[in-house]
Each structure stands twice: as structure tokens, then as C-alpha cells.
Scaffold this motif. Structure first.
Motif, mmCIF file in Angstrom:
data_model
loop_
_atom_site.group_PDB
_atom_site.id
_atom_site.type_symbol
_atom_site.label_atom_id
_atom_site.label_comp_id
_atom_site.label_asym_id
_atom_site.label_seq_id
_atom_site.Cartn_x
_atom_site.Cartn_y
_atom_site.Cartn_z
ATOM 1 N N ALA A 95 0.854 -1.187 0.000
ATOM 2 C CA ALA A 95 0.000 0.000 0.000
ATOM 3 C C ALA A 95 0.890 1.238 0.000
ATOM 4 O O ALA A 95 1.858 1.324 0.743
ATOM 5 N N GLY A 96 0.601 2.182 -0.857
ATOM 6 C CA GLY A 96 1.406 3.393 -0.968
ATOM 7 C C GLY A 96 2.649 3.235 -1.820
ATOM 8 O O GLY A 96 3.515 4.104 -1.832
ATOM 9 N N PHE A 97 2.723 2.130 -2.549
ATOM 10 C CA PHE A 97 3.921 1.844 -3.342
ATOM 11 C C PHE A 97 4.108 2.837 -4.489
ATOM 12 O O PHE A 97 5.213 3.331 -4.717
ATOM 13 N N LEU A 98 3.045 3.156 -5.214
ATOM 14 C CA LEU A 98 3.181 4.027 -6.384
ATOM 15 C C LEU A 98 3.630 5.442 -6.026
ATOM 16 O O LEU A 98 4.535 5.972 -6.684
ATOM 17 N N PRO A 99 3.065 6.089 -4.999
ATOM 18 C CA PRO A 99 3.586 7.413 -4.646
ATOM 19 C C PRO A 99 5.061 7.360 -4.216
ATOM 20 O O PRO A 99 5.850 8.227 -4.569
ATOM 21 N N ARG A 100 5.407 6.322 -3.493
ATOM 22 C CA ARG A 100 6.797 6.182 -3.055
ATOM 23 C C ARG A 100 7.713 5.921 -4.247
ATOM 24 O O ARG A 100 8.819 6.454 -4.321
ATOM 25 N N LEU A 101 7.229 5.135 -5.195
ATOM 26 C CA LEU A 101 8.013 4.843 -6.396
ATOM 27 C C LEU A 101 8.181 6.093 -7.256
ATOM 28 O O LEU A 101 9.190 6.254 -7.931
ATOM 29 N N ALA A 102 7.210 6.982 -7.229
ATOM 30 C CA ALA A 102 7.330 8.229 -7.988
ATOM 31 C C ALA A 102 8.328 9.175 -7.333
ATOM 32 O O ALA A 102 9.032 9.912 -8.022
ATOM 33 N N LYS A 103 8.416 9.152 -6.021
ATOM 34 C CA LYS A 103 9.273 10.088 -5.298
ATOM 35 C C LYS A 103 10.719 9.636 -5.204
ATOM 36 O O LYS A 103 11.643 10.413 -5.460
ATOM 37 N N ARG A 104 10.941 8.398 -4.818
ATOM 38 C CA ARG A 104 12.294 7.946 -4.478
ATOM 39 C C ARG A 104 13.310 8.018 -5.610
ATOM 40 O O ARG A 104 14.411 8.525 -5.399
ATOM 41 N N PRO A 105 13.020 7.517 -6.807
ATOM 42 C CA PRO A 105 14.041 7.615 -7.864
ATOM 43 C C PRO A 105 14.406 9.064 -8.206
ATOM 44 O O PRO A 105 15.577 9.371 -8.406
ATOM 45 N N LEU A 106 13.423 9.956 -8.245
ATOM 46 C CA LEU A 106 13.719 11.354 -8.525
ATOM 47 C C LEU A 106 14.580 11.962 -7.423
ATOM 48 O O LEU A 106 15.544 12.683 -7.697
ATOM 49 N N GLN A 107 14.237 11.666 -6.190
ATOM 50 C CA GLN A 107 14.974 12.190 -5.055
ATOM 51 C C GLN A 107 16.417 11.678 -5.059
ATOM 52 O O GLN A 107 17.357 12.450 -4.920
ATOM 53 N N THR A 108 16.587 10.389 -5.228
ATOM 54 C CA THR A 108 17.922 9.799 -5.205
ATOM 55 C C THR A 108 18.765 10.289 -6.366
ATOM 56 O O THR A 108 19.945 10.606 -6.202
ATOM 57 N N THR A 109 18.169 10.376 -7.548
ATOM 58 C CA THR A 109 18.900 10.856 -8.722
ATOM 59 C C THR A 109 19.359 12.286 -8.520
ATOM 60 O O THR A 109 20.506 12.636 -8.822
ATOM 61 N N LEU A 110 18.502 13.130 -7.979
ATOM 62 C CA LEU A 110 18.865 14.519 -7.729
ATOM 63 C C LEU A 110 19.987 14.626 -6.700
ATOM 64 O O LEU A 110 20.942 15.388 -6.879
ATOM 65 N N ILE A 111 19.893 13.857 -5.636
ATOM 66 C CA ILE A 111 20.932 13.898 -4.604
ATOM 67 C C ILE A 111 22.283 13.487 -5.176
ATOM 68 O O ILE A 111 23.306 14.130 -4.930
#
Length: 79
Positions: free
Chosen positions: A48-64
Motif C-alpha cells: 500500500a502506498g507503493f506508487l507514490p513512493r516509487l514516484a518520489k524515491r528515484p527522482l529524489q535519489t537521482t537529484l541527490i
């Protein structure tokens, strides 16, 4: 290449850690312990909540990582 590798690694990490994160969130919100969550929603409930987390994490990690690599190169040129 580094940005793509970081994004892929982040997606894989998100998939691997989502069930544990869902259990942690349910426990913190006092919505039931781990076995209760699995009984109530099945294994799908752990995602549950996988899709919002999947949308956020790769963008966040790539930016960092992009910022880190840029700063690393700038600091190496200076000193």
C-alpha cells in the motif's frame, strides 16, 4: 550513465524495502502489528502506498547523486 544507474538502484531499493516501510508505518500509526497487517490485507497490503513512493524515491535519489557528483568535481578542481 550515473544518473540512470542511480535511478535503477533506487527503484530496486524501493521495491525491496516497501513491505518493511509499510509495516513500520502501520506500527507507528498503531494500525496493527506485522502479522495483523498481512492477515488483513494480504501481501498486497504490504505494498500500500507503493506508487507514490516509487514516484518520489528515484527522482529524489537521482537529484541527490547529481548534486553530490557536481559538488565533488567542483571541490576537486579547487584543491
Amino acid at each position: 550513465v550515473n544518473l540512470g544507474a542511480g535511478a535503477v538502484a533506487s527503484v530496486l531499493a524501493t521495491v525491496a524495502t516497501q513491505p518493511f516501510d509499510a509495516l513500520r508505518a502501520r506500527t507507528m500509526l498503531n494500525l496493527g502489528a506485522s502479522f495483523g497487517a498481512v492477515r488483513a490485507g494480504g501481501v498486497a497490503g504490504l505494498f500500500a502506498g507503493f506508487l507514490p513512493r516509487l514516484a518520489k524515491r528515484p527522482l529524489q535519489t537521482t537529484l541527490i547523486w547529481a548534486v553530490f557528483e557536481d559538488l565533488d568535481q567542483r571541490l576537486r578542481r579547487r584543491g
